[in-house]
Design a protein around this motif. Structure first.
Motif, mmCIF file in Angstrom:
data_model
loop_
_atom_site.group_PDB
_atom_site.id
_atom_site.type_symbol
_atom_site.label_atom_id
_atom_site.label_comp_id
_atom_site.label_asym_id
_atom_site.label_seq_id
_atom_site.Cartn_x
_atom_site.Cartn_y
_atom_site.Cartn_z
ATOM 1 N N ALA A 22 -2.506 -5.170 -4.248
ATOM 2 C CA ALA A 22 -3.085 -3.937 -4.788
ATOM 3 C C ALA A 22 -4.594 -4.070 -4.977
ATOM 4 C CB ALA A 22 -2.420 -3.579 -6.109
ATOM 5 N N ALA A 23 -5.049 -5.231 -5.406
ATOM 6 C CA ALA A 23 -6.483 -5.448 -5.602
ATOM 7 C C ALA A 23 -7.228 -5.409 -4.267
ATOM 8 C CB ALA A 23 -6.728 -6.779 -6.300
ATOM 9 N N VAL A 24 -6.636 -6.002 -3.231
ATOM 10 C CA VAL A 24 -7.272 -5.986 -1.907
ATOM 11 C C VAL A 24 -7.288 -4.568 -1.348
ATOM 12 C CG1 VAL A 24 -7.087 -6.816 0.469
ATOM 13 C CG2 VAL A 24 -6.759 -8.396 -1.429
ATOM 14 N N ARG A 25 -6.196 -3.835 -1.526
ATOM 15 C CA ARG A 25 -6.155 -2.434 -1.067
ATOM 16 C C ARG A 25 -7.222 -1.601 -1.791
ATOM 17 N NH1 ARG A 25 -1.563 -0.977 1.950
ATOM 18 N NH2 ARG A 25 -0.025 -2.642 2.019
ATOM 19 N N LEU A 59 -7.118 -16.804 0.593
ATOM 20 C CA LEU A 59 -5.942 -16.051 0.178
ATOM 21 C C LEU A 59 -6.211 -14.545 0.257
ATOM 22 C CD1 LEU A 59 -3.068 -16.164 -0.911
ATOM 23 C CD2 LEU A 59 -4.026 -16.377 -3.202
ATOM 24 N N VAL A 60 -7.399 -14.138 -0.135
ATOM 25 C CA VAL A 60 -7.781 -12.724 -0.050
ATOM 26 C C VAL A 60 -7.822 -12.289 1.417
ATOM 27 C CG1 VAL A 60 -9.619 -11.057 -0.503
ATOM 28 C CG2 VAL A 60 -9.030 -12.750 -2.233
ATOM 29 N N ASP A 61 -8.391 -13.124 2.285
ATOM 30 C CA ASP A 61 -8.456 -12.797 3.713
ATOM 31 C C ASP A 61 -7.066 -12.692 4.328
ATOM 32 O OD1 ASP A 61 -11.214 -12.769 3.562
ATOM 33 O OD2 ASP A 61 -11.455 -14.787 4.411
ATOM 34 N N GLU A 62 -6.162 -13.610 3.967
ATOM 35 C CA GLU A 62 -4.787 -13.560 4.472
ATOM 36 C C GLU A 62 -4.089 -12.275 4.029
ATOM 37 O OE1 GLU A 62 -2.408 -16.942 3.475
ATOM 38 O OE2 GLU A 62 -3.931 -18.343 4.212
ATOM 39 N N THR A 63 -4.303 -11.892 2.787
ATOM 40 C CA THR A 63 -3.705 -10.667 2.267
ATOM 41 C C THR A 63 -4.244 -9.447 2.995
ATOM 42 O OG1 THR A 63 -3.491 -11.723 0.100
ATOM 43 C CG2 THR A 63 -3.287 -9.325 0.170
ATOM 44 N N GLU A 64 -5.544 -9.440 3.250
ATOM 45 C CA GLU A 64 -6.147 -8.316 3.972
ATOM 46 C C GLU A 64 -5.614 -8.230 5.404
ATOM 47 O OE1 GLU A 64 -10.494 -6.379 5.054
ATOM 48 O OE2 GLU A 64 -10.382 -8.141 3.761
ATOM 49 N N ALA A 66 -2.680 -9.236 6.421
ATOM 50 C CA ALA A 66 -1.304 -8.751 6.317
ATOM 51 C C ALA A 66 -1.257 -7.240 6.104
ATOM 52 C CB ALA A 66 -0.583 -9.467 5.180
ATOM 53 N N ILE A 67 -2.184 -6.737 5.301
ATOM 54 C CA ILE A 67 -2.261 -5.285 5.059
ATOM 55 C C ILE A 67 -2.620 -4.557 6.340
ATOM 56 C CG2 ILE A 67 -3.588 -3.478 3.895
ATOM 57 C CD1 ILE A 67 -3.790 -5.436 1.492
ATOM 58 N N GLN A 68 -3.619 -5.072 7.044
ATOM 59 C CA GLN A 68 -4.061 -4.440 8.285
ATOM 60 C C GLN A 68 -2.983 -4.462 9.345
ATOM 61 O OE1 GLN A 68 -7.678 -6.482 9.208
ATOM 62 N NE2 GLN A 68 -8.891 -5.280 7.772
ATOM 63 N N SER A 69 -2.249 -5.552 9.445
ATOM 64 C CA SER A 69 -1.208 -5.646 10.479
ATOM 65 C C SER A 69 0.003 -4.782 10.141
ATOM 66 C CB SER A 69 -0.788 -7.092 10.696
ATOM 67 O OG SER A 69 -0.159 -7.596 9.557
ATOM 68 N N SER A 70 0.241 -4.525 8.859
ATOM 69 C CA SER A 70 1.384 -3.688 8.473
ATOM 70 C C SER A 70 1.104 -2.205 8.641
ATOM 71 C CB SER A 70 1.800 -3.977 7.043
ATOM 72 O OG SER A 70 0.825 -3.514 6.139
ATOM 73 N N THR A 71 -0.170 -1.814 8.677
ATOM 74 C CA THR A 71 -0.511 -0.387 8.817
ATOM 75 C C THR A 71 -0.626 0.038 10.264
ATOM 76 O OG1 THR A 71 -2.884 -0.875 8.627
ATOM 77 C CG2 THR A 71 -1.688 -0.309 6.598
ATOM 78 N N ARG A 72 -0.528 -0.879 11.180
ATOM 79 C CA ARG A 72 -0.653 -0.528 12.598
ATOM 80 C C ARG A 72 0.642 -0.156 13.200
ATOM 81 N NH1 ARG A 72 -5.112 -4.855 14.715
ATOM 82 N NH2 ARG A 72 -6.694 -4.093 13.341
#
Length: 72
Positions: A22-25, A59-64, A66-72
């Motif tokens: 949520a923080a990364v989003r 860890l923040v980069d990995e989370t970002e 994951a977010i980007q790959s899930s929205t595609r």
């Protein structure tokens, strides 16, 4: 709040979140709004835990990613 999104350039708290995801989003959304409303301006972000310790950038980069790959 477990994670806090901070603007380190202006030393202000932007928002608080229960999860790192949520923080990364929130960081992505804030950066998008900033670039749309104020072209050419920038903010330096840091996500910190409840104790004020910065979360590992890897860890923040990995989370970002994951977010980007899930929205595609």
């Amino acid at each position: 709040m477990k994670y806090i999104l901070n603007d380190t350039f202006n030393e202000t708290r932007i928002s608080g979140h229960r999860t790192l995801d949520a923080a990364v989003r929130a960081r992505i959304a804030h950066a998008r709004k900033l670039s749309r409303n104020s072209p050419g301006s920038y903010v330096w972000y840091r996500i910190m835990d409840a104790n004020g310790i910065g979360v590992c950038s890897d860890l923040v980069d990995e989370t970002e990613l994951a977010i980007q790959s899930s929205t595609r």
